[in-house]
Scaffold this motif. Structure first.
Motif, PDB file in Angstrom:
ATOM      1  N   GLU A 128      38.208  28.550  47.758  1.00 57.23           N
ATOM      2  CA  GLU A 128      38.314  30.007  47.869  1.00 57.23           C
ATOM      3  C   GLU A 128      37.866  30.676  46.569  1.00 57.23           C
ATOM      4  N   ALA A 129      38.090  30.016  45.446  1.00 59.32           N
ATOM      5  CA  ALA A 129      37.689  30.573  44.146  1.00 59.32           C
ATOM      6  C   ALA A 129      36.185  30.576  43.970  1.00 59.32           C
ATOM      7  N   GLY A 130      35.488  29.765  44.775  1.00 62.92           N
ATOM      8  CA  GLY A 130      34.030  29.788  44.706  1.00 62.92           C
ATOM      9  C   GLY A 130      33.375  28.455  44.419  1.00 62.92           C
ATOM     10  N   ALA A 131      34.159  27.362  44.405  1.00 63.08           N
ATOM     11  CA  ALA A 131      33.558  26.043  44.186  1.00 63.08           C
ATOM     12  C   ALA A 131      32.611  25.710  45.333  1.00 63.08           C
ATOM     13  N   THR A 132      31.507  25.075  44.999  1.00 60.35           N
ATOM     14  CA  THR A 132      30.514  24.697  46.006  1.00 60.35           C
ATOM     15  C   THR A 132      30.868  23.385  46.680  1.00 60.35           C
ATOM     16  N   SER A 133      31.355  22.432  45.894  1.00 61.24           N
ATOM     17  CA  SER A 133      31.640  21.094  46.403  1.00 61.24           C
ATOM     18  C   SER A 133      32.959  20.585  45.847  1.00 61.24           C
ATOM     19  N   TYR A 134      33.500  19.552  46.502  1.00 59.58           N
ATOM     20  CA  TYR A 134      34.811  19.021  46.110  1.00 59.58           C
ATOM     21  C   TYR A 134      34.844  17.534  46.430  1.00 59.58           C
ATOM     22  N   SER A 178      26.861  21.977  50.181  1.00 56.96           N
ATOM     23  CA  SER A 178      28.278  21.784  49.900  1.00 56.96           C
ATOM     24  C   SER A 178      28.645  20.341  50.232  1.00 56.96           C
ATOM     25  N   VAL A 179      29.230  19.657  49.266  1.00 50.66           N
ATOM     26  CA  VAL A 179      29.615  18.259  49.454  1.00 50.66           C
ATOM     27  C   VAL A 179      31.132  18.167  49.510  1.00 50.66           C
ATOM     28  N   LEU A 180      31.659  17.686  50.631  1.00 50.21           N
ATOM     29  CA  LEU A 180      33.098  17.520  50.794  1.00 50.21           C
ATOM     30  C   LEU A 180      33.389  16.147  51.379  1.00 50.21           C
ATOM     31  N   GLU A 181      34.338  15.440  50.785  1.00 46.71           N
ATOM     32  CA  GLU A 181      34.746  14.185  51.370  1.00 46.71           C
ATOM     33  C   GLU A 181      35.578  14.466  52.624  1.00 46.71           C
TER      34      GLU A 181
END
Length: 209
Positions: A95-101, A123-126
């Protein structure tokens, strides 16, 4: 070269990751920071291509640092690399604006590829991160927008929800990367979402996966 700013409060982690990234022919770590406040200053001064951001740090955490960086530089591409997948970390960071996690337990080459994908606007998400954020993401405007998708677009949407990159989707479906990008753009438009992350959330929210 992909210019990387690495933010982590553990010196040994910074040394290890920076040493690995220095072996990548297309990356260089241009600066390091051990807290969120320094990260903001360096990000706005150096404008790195990708920011690797830890979450739990003294003085200012990664979530607040991400929020302030994006507020002042909307084009910032921030890749969260952390040990935490708690609801109170995943959702606020995105929500803060990160592209990937991604998680620190990821293999080194996974982190390197995540940097490349983030640099390329993906956007990279596991999967476990995606699952954690399902119950917290805002409800989409409608629950039947996916009915406007073609069979191919639906196929690609399901692969997005699986965490596949554009290149992986292209390889799996035997289509050109450029064609894949066009399909992804159409999917985002039809679902009225801003990025791949929200498209994946829509998919899970509406029982498509």
């Amino acid at each position: 070269m992909i210019r990387v700013l690495f933010v982590d409060d553990h010196e040994m982690v910074r040394i290890g990751v920076s040493a690995f990234l220095s072996t990548q022919p297309d990356m260089e770590v241009i600066a390091e920071a051990d807290n969120g406040r320094k990260a903001i200053d360096l990000a706005l001064e150096l404008r790195p291509d990708v920011i690797l951001m830890d979450l739990v740090m003294e003085e200012m955490d990664g979530i607040e640092a991400t929020r302030r960086i994006v507020e002042q530089w909307s084009e910032a591409k921030i890749l969260i690399v952390t040990s935490f997948i708690d609801d109170d970390k995943v959702y606020p960071a995105l929500e803060a604006g990160a592209t990937s996690y991604i998680l620190k337990t990821s293999k080194a080459d996974v982190i390197a590829n995540a940097i490349r994908d983030t640099y390329n606007g993906e956007s990279v998400l596991e999967k476990e991160v995606t699952a954690k954020m399902m119950k917290n993401f805002r409800q989409p405007k409608s629950t039947n927008l996916h009915e406007a998708l073609t069979n191919r677009e639906m196929e690609i949407l399901l692969l997005i929800a699986d965490g596949k990159s554009n290149q992986e989707i292209a390889d799996e479906l035997y289509i050109a990367l450029k064609t894949t990008k066009v399909h992804v753009s159409n999917i985002l438009s039809k679902l009225q979402v801003q990025d791949r992350t929200q498209a994946a959330v829509y998919c899970y929210r509406n029982g498509l996966k």
